[in-house]
Design a protein around this motif. Sequence first.
Motif, mmCIF file in Angstrom:
data_model
loop_
_atom_site.group_PDB
_atom_site.id
_atom_site.type_symbol
_atom_site.label_atom_id
_atom_site.label_comp_id
_atom_site.label_asym_id
_atom_site.label_seq_id
_atom_site.Cartn_x
_atom_site.Cartn_y
_atom_site.Cartn_z
ATOM 1 N N THR A 164 0.880 -1.188 -0.015
ATOM 2 C CA THR A 164 0.094 -0.034 -0.290
ATOM 3 C C THR A 164 0.768 1.243 0.181
ATOM 4 O OG1 THR A 164 -1.602 -1.176 1.344
ATOM 5 C CG2 THR A 164 -1.682 1.088 1.367
ATOM 6 N N ARG A 166 1.066 5.165 0.927
ATOM 7 C CA ARG A 166 0.060 5.875 1.796
ATOM 8 C C ARG A 166 0.166 7.320 1.614
ATOM 9 N NH1 ARG A 166 -3.599 4.644 3.524
ATOM 10 N NH2 ARG A 166 -3.601 6.324 5.251
ATOM 11 N N HIS A 180 3.221 0.829 3.285
ATOM 12 C CA HIS A 180 3.259 -0.526 4.020
ATOM 13 C C HIS A 180 3.453 -1.806 3.093
ATOM 14 C CE1 HIS A 180 -0.089 1.226 7.078
ATOM 15 N NE2 HIS A 180 1.107 2.164 6.804
ATOM 16 N N ILE A 185 7.211 -1.511 7.459
ATOM 17 C CA ILE A 185 6.539 -0.051 6.972
ATOM 18 C C ILE A 185 7.674 0.784 7.192
ATOM 19 C CG2 ILE A 185 4.815 1.411 8.199
ATOM 20 C CD1 ILE A 185 3.343 -0.815 9.156
ATOM 21 N N TYR A 199 2.980 1.867 13.461
ATOM 22 C CA TYR A 199 1.896 1.037 12.934
ATOM 23 C C TYR A 199 1.142 1.397 11.752
ATOM 24 C CZ TYR A 199 -3.127 -0.564 13.425
ATOM 25 O OH TYR A 199 -4.239 -1.069 13.005
ATOM 26 N N TYR A 200 1.267 2.785 11.273
ATOM 27 C CA TYR A 200 0.556 3.234 10.194
ATOM 28 C C TYR A 200 1.440 4.486 9.743
ATOM 29 C CZ TYR A 200 -3.610 3.115 7.675
ATOM 30 O OH TYR A 200 -4.889 2.880 6.768
ATOM 31 N N HIS A 202 1.631 7.927 7.313
ATOM 32 C CA HIS A 202 0.659 8.967 6.702
ATOM 33 C C HIS A 202 1.445 9.799 5.743
ATOM 34 C CE1 HIS A 202 -2.360 8.140 9.565
ATOM 35 N NE2 HIS A 202 -1.663 8.036 10.642
ATOM 36 N N PHE A 215 3.520 9.702 11.162
ATOM 37 C CA PHE A 215 2.953 8.165 11.346
ATOM 38 C C PHE A 215 2.460 8.081 12.800
ATOM 39 C CE2 PHE A 215 7.477 8.759 12.990
ATOM 40 C CZ PHE A 215 7.432 7.889 13.962
ATOM 41 N N HIS A 216 2.020 6.836 12.912
ATOM 42 C CA HIS A 216 1.372 6.543 13.986
ATOM 43 C C HIS A 216 1.603 5.031 14.749
ATOM 44 C CE1 HIS A 216 -2.658 5.031 16.058
ATOM 45 N NE2 HIS A 216 -2.533 6.046 16.378
ATOM 46 N N LYS A 217 2.054 5.363 15.981
ATOM 47 C CA LYS A 217 2.707 4.401 16.737
ATOM 48 C C LYS A 217 2.145 4.226 18.254
ATOM 49 C CE LYS A 217 7.212 5.410 18.378
ATOM 50 N NZ LYS A 217 8.577 5.419 18.059
ATOM 51 N N ILE A 243 -6.581 6.576 10.882
ATOM 52 C CA ILE A 243 -6.588 6.345 9.392
ATOM 53 C C ILE A 243 -6.252 7.741 8.359
ATOM 54 C CG2 ILE A 243 -8.071 5.477 7.469
ATOM 55 C CD1 ILE A 243 -9.644 4.295 9.717
#
Length: 345
Positions: A164, A166, A180, A185, A199-200, A202, A215-217, A243
């Motif tokens: 993916t 992002r 991802h 990641i 985790y995600y 951006h 990013f997200h963690k 998200i």
Amino acid sequence: MRNLILPFLLILTLMFSCRSESEEVLEQKNPSYDVYVAGTEYNKACYWKNTIKTELSNGDNINTRQIIVENNNIYITGALSNNTVNNGIQYFWKNNMRTEVKQYLNIPNNAQYNIERFTVSNEDIYFAGYVENPTTTSTLDKFELCFWENGVKTVLYKSQYVPTARSIFVDGSDVYVSAHKVDGIGYFKNTTFSLVTAYYMHNFAKNSNGIYLLFHKDNKYYSKNLNTNAETLIGDYIHPIAIWGKIISHNANNDLYTIESSYGDSYFKNNSQISPTFSPLPYIQDMFILDNNVYMIKYNPNLYPNPSNPNSTYNGKVFINGVESQNIMSINDQGSFNSIFVIQN
């Protein structure tokens, strides 16, 4: 009498001279701005420039996603409102001329793909996403993570699993893609991958201190300065689902703004949380910062004005420094404000 007229004319000349200089300084200190908002109304893709609406060509049943304005060119992406096949961006417009993304990127008709991200830099058009490999040699390279520059593909990664993209960001000749993958990641700088403990992923933003990746963690937002590798916690609150995070740079200084686009009711200026009080609408859809001005789309997707009416009503508004400038109301997803972009004119 002649001796009286000459001094009077001199004073009058000085007054007009001073007035002209003052007006010139005032104009310099108070530039004007064009505010572009992409959205839909009555199930038709459209955009507004300073509240004046333009319907996009062949835009029926298409929901806009992003608007970018550069060098007097207006770029807008969109997808079918009932895009059940989940292949991301399906169309883009340049100055109201629609192009099908699949055709523009030369993706085969039967190929699986998802084109998620778009940007423009110096009139070059970039997309990022994955596509089914047309020359696969085994199941291990079935999918390609790629970016396209003006329709020319660069393959970043191949895998048997779907990757993916992002976000995509261009800085001079460097192209950044956050991604991802099944084995990690992180982000690509051109074709070189760097792992990020997250985790995600951006998006990216740039100021004079460097290029930042959001990013997200640990259920929190962080930014990473890619020039120094320093990570910064943004705020200090728990949010298990992130998200649509977005980081935004301020052109006039080094401030960074972060929103949880489409869901959050507040935003961060650097790492200080700010909760807008100028509107009861709960969510921030998008935001733009220019010359100390804050442009914001806020909305409420679940209004029920009449208990006997089962239809949900969307209400979106555009605010400039907390002052409402546009309003839209629609029933059952027939209209919305989706993206905002501002330029000095």
